[in-house]
Design an enzyme around this catalytic site. Sequence first.
Site, PDB file in Angstrom:
ATOM      1  CG  ASP A 101      -0.093  -0.199   2.525  1.00  0.00           C
ATOM      2  OD1 ASP A 101       1.133   0.002   2.494  1.00  0.00           O
ATOM      3  OD2 ASP A 101      -0.700  -0.541   3.554  1.00  0.00           O
ATOM      4  CD  GLU A 123       0.225  -6.629   3.068  1.00  0.00           C
ATOM      5  OE1 GLU A 123       0.242  -5.404   2.963  1.00  0.00           O
ATOM      6  OE2 GLU A 123       1.007  -7.260   3.790  1.00  0.00           O
ATOM      7  CD  GLU A 137       0.302   4.275   4.776  1.00  0.00           C
ATOM      8  OE1 GLU A 137      -0.643   4.887   5.326  1.00  0.00           O
ATOM      9  OE2 GLU A 137       1.500   4.576   4.949  1.00  0.00           O
ATOM     10  CG  HIS A 215       6.503   3.775  10.317  1.00  0.00           C
ATOM     11  ND1 HIS A 215       6.238   2.534  10.820  1.00  0.00           N
ATOM     12  CD2 HIS A 215       6.020   3.784   9.070  1.00  0.00           C
ATOM     13  CE1 HIS A 215       5.630   1.812   9.897  1.00  0.00           C
ATOM     14  NE2 HIS A 215       5.473   2.548   8.816  1.00  0.00           N
ATOM     15  NE  ARG A 217       3.532  10.637   4.736  1.00  0.00           N
ATOM     16  CZ  ARG A 217       4.652  10.017   4.401  1.00  0.00           C
ATOM     17  NH1 ARG A 217       4.831   8.753   4.758  1.00  0.00           N
ATOM     18  NH2 ARG A 217       5.591  10.642   3.738  1.00  0.00           N
ATOM     19  CG  HIS A 248      10.588   4.909   9.767  1.00  0.00           C
ATOM     20  ND1 HIS A 248      10.833   5.886   8.832  1.00  0.00           N
ATOM     21  CD2 HIS A 248       9.943   3.917   9.109  1.00  0.00           C
ATOM     22  CE1 HIS A 248      10.356   5.494   7.664  1.00  0.00           C
ATOM     23  NE2 HIS A 248       9.806   4.302   7.804  1.00  0.00           N
TER      24      HIS A 248
END
Length: 377
Positions: A101, A123, A137, A215, A217, A248
């Site tokens: 994604d 996926e 995503e 991590h 967003r 990250h």
Amino acid sequence: MSTSAIRPLIILGTRPEAIKLAPVIAECRSRLEDVNPIVCSTGQHREMLAQVLGYFGIEPDVDLKLMQPGQSLVGLTAACVEAVDQVIGSHRPDCIVVQGDTTTVMASAIAAFYRRVPIVHVEAGLRTGDLDAPWPEEFNRRVAGIVATCHCAPTIGAAEALYREGVLESAVRVTGNTVIDALLWTAEKERAAPDRWKEKYPMAVDQSLVLVTGHRRENFGTGLSNICGAISDLAEGFPELQFLYPVHLNPNVRGPVTEALGGRGNVHLLPPASYPEFVWLMDQSRLIITDSGGVQEEAPTLGKPVLVTREKTERPEAVEAGLAELVGTDRVQIVQRAAFHLRLPQAKNGMSHAENPYGDGQASRRIVEWMLSEVTA
Ligand code: UD1
Ligand code: UDP
């Protein structure tokens, strides 16, 4: 190599895509008579991607080197659509294969659609139904879902989400998640030779390790700050435990996390761990606290309790099976739930014992076999 072998263009850009496509690439390479893959890295990630490719011995045939420090979603998307279009134009693949994604997936799907090249989406079908979580995503997956030819759903739930969107049943296969293929292979290898990690992590002994990642967003700002606050509270409340957080490289993560958690005795902030290292660390952990997609799938396979610091998850299977707990990003809630698990003797923690719903280690074989039956040279 046979001239009738199909030539899929396997496109990856970030750490999790490389981990989850490595077994697919390996499966293709074990059948070179039938399938001759072209591996293309968009380079959406740089160091974090190189770590994974190096471990799995993958040298991309094409490297687009797109990553810019602090890149914007629009800048990356535009560059990626354009660059992948050119790769498709010059290599003329029989299909493209994308995983998950990310921006790489969404942009590659657009480029392949405009070129009328079939798309194998690995996926497929993960949904929260909320375009804001995970952001962006959920959008990226839906875009890939509109144009994919073969939807490789990791679970029955993911397949059902696709049917609800009108995808034909014949275009969907439940394959399992390739992350389990990668994990089982890696865990076996690292368990057999743990000395280098034991030496590097002397603190990871006697079930004293809590592993943390974060991590997303949609958690930037308040969410991440709350998560760090909770880790800080837990580190203080459980001074005998070690909190290990491989941070990250996104500057929106690295900056705030270092500021909030740097300099505490039992909180260890590390650069991103290599995949074998991270798998070994998960294996040693008493508890995992994460907002990562992949880690939510891996922890149950290793029998590790996992708290998911998100408001919603597109991977509900582990939560429904009692293998993961969705704790959101409220500081008090995270501390309470983590403390509950940390006080519970491991043998009594049901989360350590149920069966993993994400795969059996055979997903890549199923995906490549299906691709071979659907795509012609
Ligand atoms: C991306 C994906 C996210 C996935 C995550 C996996 C999108 C929109 N987001 O998020 O879905 O969960 O990867 O980790 O596709 N950086 C480096 N070196 C690296 C990687 C990143 O310095 O090896 C820094 C750069 O400043 C870069 C920034 O991180 O600009 C953001 O990278 P990007 O891929 O855009 O977003 P992620 O947050 O990594
Ligand atoms: N991972 C890793 N090193 C780390 C943190 C995670 O190798 O320091 C692995 C982890 O085992 C999983 C994948 O990276 O397979 C998840 O990537 P990430 O959390 O970056 O992305 P997401 O899965 O959330 O998209």
